[in-house]
Design a protein around this motif. Structure first.
Motif, PDB file in Angstrom:
ATOM      1  N   THR A  25       0.785   1.180 -18.987  1.00 38.21           N
ATOM      2  CA  THR A  25       1.832   0.317 -18.598  1.00 38.21           C
ATOM      3  C   THR A  25       2.867   1.337 -18.013  1.00 38.21           C
ATOM      4  OG1 THR A  25       1.523  -1.145 -20.436  1.00 38.21           O
ATOM      5  CG2 THR A  25       3.812  -0.821 -19.583  1.00 38.21           C
ATOM      6  N   VAL A  26       3.150   2.659 -18.563  1.00 34.98           N
ATOM      7  CA  VAL A  26       4.139   3.521 -17.834  1.00 34.98           C
ATOM      8  C   VAL A  26       3.485   4.102 -16.710  1.00 34.98           C
ATOM      9  CG1 VAL A  26       5.060   5.662 -18.198  1.00 34.98           C
ATOM     10  CG2 VAL A  26       4.985   3.930 -20.042  1.00 34.98           C
ATOM     11  N   PHE A  27       2.118   4.076 -16.831  1.00 34.00           N
ATOM     12  CA  PHE A  27       1.337   4.544 -15.414  1.00 34.00           C
ATOM     13  C   PHE A  27       1.565   3.616 -14.395  1.00 34.00           C
ATOM     14  CE2 PHE A  27      -2.403   4.152 -12.843  1.00 34.00           C
ATOM     15  CZ  PHE A  27      -2.705   5.060 -12.295  1.00 34.00           C
ATOM     16  N   GLN A  28       1.234   2.556 -14.665  1.00 33.44           N
ATOM     17  CA  GLN A  28       1.611   1.542 -13.306  1.00 33.44           C
ATOM     18  C   GLN A  28       3.058   1.606 -13.060  1.00 33.44           C
ATOM     19  OE1 GLN A  28      -0.661  -0.277 -11.554  1.00 33.44           O
ATOM     20  NE2 GLN A  28      -2.388   0.438 -12.878  1.00 33.44           N
ATOM     21  N   GLY A  29       3.883   1.644 -13.927  1.00 33.97           N
ATOM     22  CA  GLY A  29       5.588   1.577 -13.572  1.00 33.97           C
ATOM     23  C   GLY A  29       5.837   2.699 -13.178  1.00 33.97           C
ATOM     24  N   GLN A  30       5.421   3.837 -13.179  1.00 34.01           N
ATOM     25  CA  GLN A  30       5.941   4.980 -12.310  1.00 34.01           C
ATOM     26  C   GLN A  30       5.021   5.006 -10.813  1.00 34.01           C
ATOM     27  OE1 GLN A  30       5.637   8.844 -14.460  1.00 34.01           O
ATOM     28  NE2 GLN A  30       7.312   8.045 -15.934  1.00 34.01           N
ATOM     29  N   LYS A  31       3.982   4.654 -10.878  1.00 34.84           N
ATOM     30  CA  LYS A  31       2.816   4.582  -9.767  1.00 34.84           C
ATOM     31  C   LYS A  31       3.849   3.531  -8.820  1.00 34.84           C
ATOM     32  CE  LYS A  31      -0.406   6.229  -9.042  1.00 34.84           C
ATOM     33  NZ  LYS A  31      -1.603   5.995  -9.133  1.00 34.84           N
ATOM     34  N   THR A  32       4.269   2.393  -9.289  1.00 35.81           N
ATOM     35  CA  THR A  32       4.802   1.313  -8.499  1.00 35.81           C
ATOM     36  C   THR A  32       6.239   2.189  -7.882  1.00 35.81           C
ATOM     37  OG1 THR A  32       4.133  -0.446  -9.659  1.00 35.81           O
ATOM     38  CG2 THR A  32       6.005  -0.970  -8.294  1.00 35.81           C
ATOM     39  N   GLU A  33       6.947   2.719  -8.886  1.00 35.14           N
ATOM     40  CA  GLU A  33       8.302   3.495  -8.346  1.00 35.14           C
ATOM     41  C   GLU A  33       7.776   4.571  -7.378  1.00 35.14           C
ATOM     42  OE1 GLU A  33      11.933   5.959 -10.351  1.00 35.14           O
ATOM     43  OE2 GLU A  33      10.301   5.211 -11.471  1.00 35.14           O
ATOM     44  N   CYS A  58       9.225   4.623  -3.411  1.00 33.04           N
ATOM     45  CA  CYS A  58       9.913   5.838  -3.064  1.00 33.04           C
ATOM     46  C   CYS A  58       9.123   6.557  -1.690  1.00 33.04           C
ATOM     47  CB  CYS A  58       9.747   6.926  -3.929  1.00 33.04           C
ATOM     48  SG  CYS A  58      10.967   6.749  -5.354  1.00 33.04           S
ATOM     49  N   ILE A  59       7.865   6.232  -1.623  1.00 35.79           N
ATOM     50  CA  ILE A  59       7.118   6.577  -0.483  1.00 35.79           C
ATOM     51  C   ILE A  59       7.528   5.756   0.709  1.00 35.79           C
ATOM     52  CG2 ILE A  59       4.564   6.743   0.568  1.00 35.79           C
ATOM     53  CD1 ILE A  59       3.684   7.755  -2.146  1.00 35.79           C
ATOM     54  N   SER A  60       7.559   4.263   0.273  1.00 36.76           N
ATOM     55  CA  SER A  60       7.771   3.455   1.354  1.00 36.76           C
ATOM     56  C   SER A  60       8.984   3.909   1.981  1.00 36.76           C
ATOM     57  CB  SER A  60       8.087   1.977   0.942  1.00 36.76           C
ATOM     58  OG  SER A  60       6.416   1.780   0.395  1.00 36.76           O
ATOM     59  N   MET A  61      10.190   4.129   1.141  1.00 41.50           N
ATOM     60  CA  MET A  61      11.308   4.300   1.508  1.00 41.50           C
ATOM     61  C   MET A  61      11.329   5.686   2.605  1.00 41.50           C
ATOM     62  SD  MET A  61      14.099   3.599  -1.462  1.00 41.50           S
ATOM     63  CE  MET A  61      13.297   4.775  -2.510  1.00 41.50           C
ATOM     64  N   LEU A  62      10.787   6.649   2.231  1.00 39.24           N
ATOM     65  CA  LEU A  62      10.507   7.697   2.929  1.00 39.24           C
ATOM     66  C   LEU A  62       9.915   7.656   4.400  1.00 39.24           C
ATOM     67  CD1 LEU A  62       9.491  10.393   0.321  1.00 39.24           C
ATOM     68  CD2 LEU A  62      11.645  10.424   1.621  1.00 39.24           C
TER      69      LEU A  62
END
Length: 341
Positions: A159-167, A171-175
């Motif tokens: 669950t944490v993995f998916q959340g941080q991966k989505t975050e 961030c990559i999309s924003m960059l």
């Protein structure tokens, strides 16, 4: 707490193949469908769509009236132009999808090794399978039950993995979107630089043309004034030359009269002398009284009337400057604000 990722540590060909099948956006193995960009790099369709949406926030949906958009490849920064179908207009890379299927089948048929999973440093036989929310580190179940994290709040690792991966993906999309905006500003600045050079050359040509016209006008005026001086010179010279001719004629007549008088004075005979003396004396007296010729006035030869004062023109030339261009300054300030943003 320390752990090591145990993904194919032996540097096998399968490990090299896995690295080639990693998406540069989500950093996971490509998910179907895989799209191939014009630069021959691959992306998950979902990742490509995320990057596209970030770079084109006003693009609505498939079938929209808005005609296409663009974004840059995250691997090589090559600009990708899309039509109104967006990323759905990109071609699927079926070869990569087939390779992924074969790779997953091969991985599923291999026996699971202990070293392929991150293991807990405190409990060597326990796999890292939970996440300590309090300490923000992955850990194992034994650490939660008996170890250092027994009083901490934990959550499922996936669950944490998916959340941080989505975050991280966001961030990559924003960059990527920010880089695209910066590239757009750079392109605008490059266009402005080129336009500045072109406008400068045009301004130089116009300035040279205006000064050439002014120089031609000055030359024309100078020729006109020189012609007036030459005309005055010719008139005065002609008048003086005519006076010279008249005085020469008078001098010649007077000289002949003097010779006649001298010859008469040399006459010894009284009768012969008296026959012509009276008339000769009368002629000499009349010649001395009448027939006075014109004379030139004092300063007649001066050309001071043709003096030209150029001080005001010299001051005007020194005062020449460019007109203030307020609109250009406002435009430049606007560009600076846009760059700062």
């Amino acid at each position: 707490m320390d752990f090591q990722a145990g993904i194919l540590q032996d540097g096998s060909p399968m490990e090299s193949l896995e690295k080639q099948l990693i998406c540069p956006i989500c950093l996971e193995m490509f998910s179907k469908p895989v799209v191939i960009l014009p630069c021959q790099h691959n992306l998950c369709r979902k990742c490509a769509n995320d990057v596209f949406q970030a770079a084109n926030p006003y693009w609505q949906s498939r079938g929209s009236l808005i005609s296409g958009g663009r974004f840059r490849c995250p691997s090589c920064r090559h600009e990708v132009l899309l039509d109104r179908h967006g990323v759905y207009g990109l071609q699927r890379n079926l070869l990569v999808e087939n390779i992924i299927d074969i790779y997953k089948q091969e991985c599923s048929s291999r026996p699971l090794k202990k070293g392929e999973h991150p293991m807990c440093k405190e409990h060597e036989d326990e796999r890292i399978n939970i996440y300590c929310v309090t300490c923000e580190v992955p850990t194992c179940s034994m650490c939660k039950v008996f170890g250092a994290h027994k009083d901490c709040e934990v959550a499922p690792l996936q669950t944490v993995f998916q959340g941080q991966k989505t975050e991280l993906n966001n961030c990559i999309s924003m960059l990527v979107a920010g880089n695209d905006r910066i590239q757009t500003i750079i392109s605008q600045l490059e266009d402005s630089c080129q336009s500045t050079e072109e406008n400068s050359e045009a301004a130089k040509r116009e300035l040279c043309a205006r000064f050439d016209a002014l120089a031609a006008l000055l030359e024309e005026k100078k020729a006109e004034l020189l012609q007036r001086i030459s005309q005055e010179q010719a008139d005065k010279t002609a008048f003086i030359q005519s006076l010279i001719c008249q005085y020469k004629e008078q001098l010649e007549k007077s000289s002949r009269l003097v010779e006649t008088a001298i010859q008469a004075a040399e006459e010894t005979g009284g009768a012969a002398f008296l026959m012509n003396a009276k008339q000769l004396i009368k002629t000499i007296v009349e010649a001395s009284k009448g027939g006075r010729l014109d004379k030139i006035e004092q300063g007649y030869e001066s050309m001071d009337a043709f003096s030209v004062s150029l001080e005001h023109l010299t001051e005007a030339v020194h005062a020449l400057d460019f007109d203030p261009a307020e609109e250009d300054e406002e435009y430049f300030d606007g560009e600076e604000e846009e760059v700062e943003e």
